[in-house]
Scaffold this active site. Structure first.
Site, PDB file in Angstrom:
ATOM      1  N   GLU A  98       0.830  -1.202   0.000  1.00 35.29           N
ATOM      2  CA  GLU A  98       0.000   0.000   0.000  1.00 35.29           C
ATOM      3  C   GLU A  98       0.867   1.256   0.000  1.00 35.29           C
ATOM      4  OE1 GLU A  98      -3.155   0.112  -0.320  1.00 35.29           O
ATOM      5  OE2 GLU A  98      -3.729  -1.967   0.087  1.00 35.29           O
ATOM      6  N   CYS A 143      -7.359  -1.856   8.663  1.00 32.13           N
ATOM      7  CA  CYS A 143      -5.991  -1.866   8.114  1.00 32.13           C
ATOM      8  C   CYS A 143      -5.518  -0.462   7.840  1.00 32.13           C
ATOM      9  CB  CYS A 143      -5.937  -2.661   6.826  1.00 32.13           C
ATOM     10  SG  CYS A 143      -6.382  -4.352   7.088  1.00 32.13           S
ATOM     11  N   HIS A 191      -1.220  -5.759   1.621  1.00 30.66           N
ATOM     12  CA  HIS A 191      -2.467  -6.516   1.550  1.00 30.66           C
ATOM     13  C   HIS A 191      -2.235  -7.781   0.725  1.00 30.66           C
ATOM     14  CE1 HIS A 191      -5.523  -3.337   2.863  1.00 30.66           C
ATOM     15  NE2 HIS A 191      -5.886  -4.440   3.465  1.00 30.66           N
TER      16      HIS A 191
HETATM   17  N1  PCA Z   1      -8.012  -6.887   6.627  1.00 27.16           N
HETATM   18  C1  PCA Z   1      -8.908  -5.818   7.030  1.00 27.16           C
HETATM   19  C2  PCA Z   1      -8.790  -5.713   8.520  1.00 27.16           C
HETATM   20  C3  PCA Z   1      -8.001  -6.922   8.957  1.00 27.16           C
HETATM   21  C4  PCA Z   1      -7.511  -7.530   7.708  1.00 27.16           C
HETATM   22  O1  PCA Z   1      -6.748  -8.505   7.611  1.00 27.16           O
HETATM   23  C5  PCA Z   1      -8.703  -4.535   6.229  1.00 27.16           C
HETATM   24  O2  PCA Z   1      -8.213  -4.603   5.077  1.00 27.16           O
HETATM   25  O3  PCA Z   1      -9.049  -3.437   6.700  1.00 27.16           O
END
Ligand code: PCA
Length: 206
Positions: free
Chosen positions: A91, A154, A176
């Site tokens: 990200e 996140c 991610h």
């Molecule tokens: N993904 C979520 C919260 C926890 C996770 O593993 C997110 O992308 O916000």
């Protein structure tokens, strides 16, 4: 003066704190923690410190900052599940916004609230996200830079860490990952492949 600790290759040992999330949204596992918990204990010059983080607004970042005060890492990387994505996505940016389509694991469901009133609208990751995505692609694993970490927990963690460590020299990044095969949803990736992608990411933080 203390001499820096060296590893077998003669490099100065650095510390990485890498986090994975608990399951959320009705899932039994979160591939982020499944992958993070299986990483090697040391990768290149980095000592790998692992932390499981709750899917709760505010508490996620608080638990990471608390652990970091003890560990004093050079780099922090948060890993998270992004169901629906078909690639490993570092990200680029965290935004000062909370918006939850589903409640977090404590039942909080903020709708368009700032994370930190009066703070910047956004912070950029302090990791070389483009190099990391290219390096992951180079070993044959789909990866691309993402320009939005969403507005759920996140992003809350990413933004809060970037704000907290702004100007401190501690690098902060965020990756991610897709569903893992055992979750039975598509698109998905084998856990072993996710682990390999994270290892390549760590090899390319400098
Ligand atoms: N993904 C979520 C919260 C926890 C996770 O593993 C997110 O992308 O916000």
């Amino acid at each position: 003066m203390n001499q820096p600790i060296k590893n077998k290759g003669g490099e100065d040992v650095k510390k990485l704190l890498i986090t994975g999330f608990e399951p959320f949204g009705g899932e039994n596992i979160n591939p982020s923690w499944e992958a993070v918990s299986r990483l090697q204990e040391s990768i290149k010059e980095y000592e790998i410190n692992k932390l499981l983080v709750p899917v709760v607004f505010g508490d996620a970042a608080e638990s990471v900052i608390k652990a970091a005060e003890k560990i004093r890492p050079d780099v922090i990387i948060a890993v998270d599940q992004a169901g629906g994505r078909d690639a490993v996505t570092p990200e680029l940016v965290g935004i000062n916004l909370r918006y939850a389509e589903i409640p977090d694991n404590n039942g909080n469901q903020p709708k368009d609230e700032p994370i930190k009133v009066g703070d910047e609208n956004a912070y950029f990751s302090t990791l070389p996200v483009r190099n990391i995505a290219e390096a992951i692609n180079a070993v044959g694993i789909p990866s691309r830079v993402s320009y939005s970490a969403g507005a759920y927990v996140c992003n809350d963690l990413l933004y809060t860490l970037l704000s907290h460590y702004d100007g401190s020299g501690v690098k902060v990044g965020f990756i991610h990952i897709p569903y893992s095969k055992e979750q039975g949803k598509e698109p998905s990736m084998e856990l072993e492949i996710i682990i390999q992608a994270l290892t390549v990411a760590i090899e390319n933080i400098d």
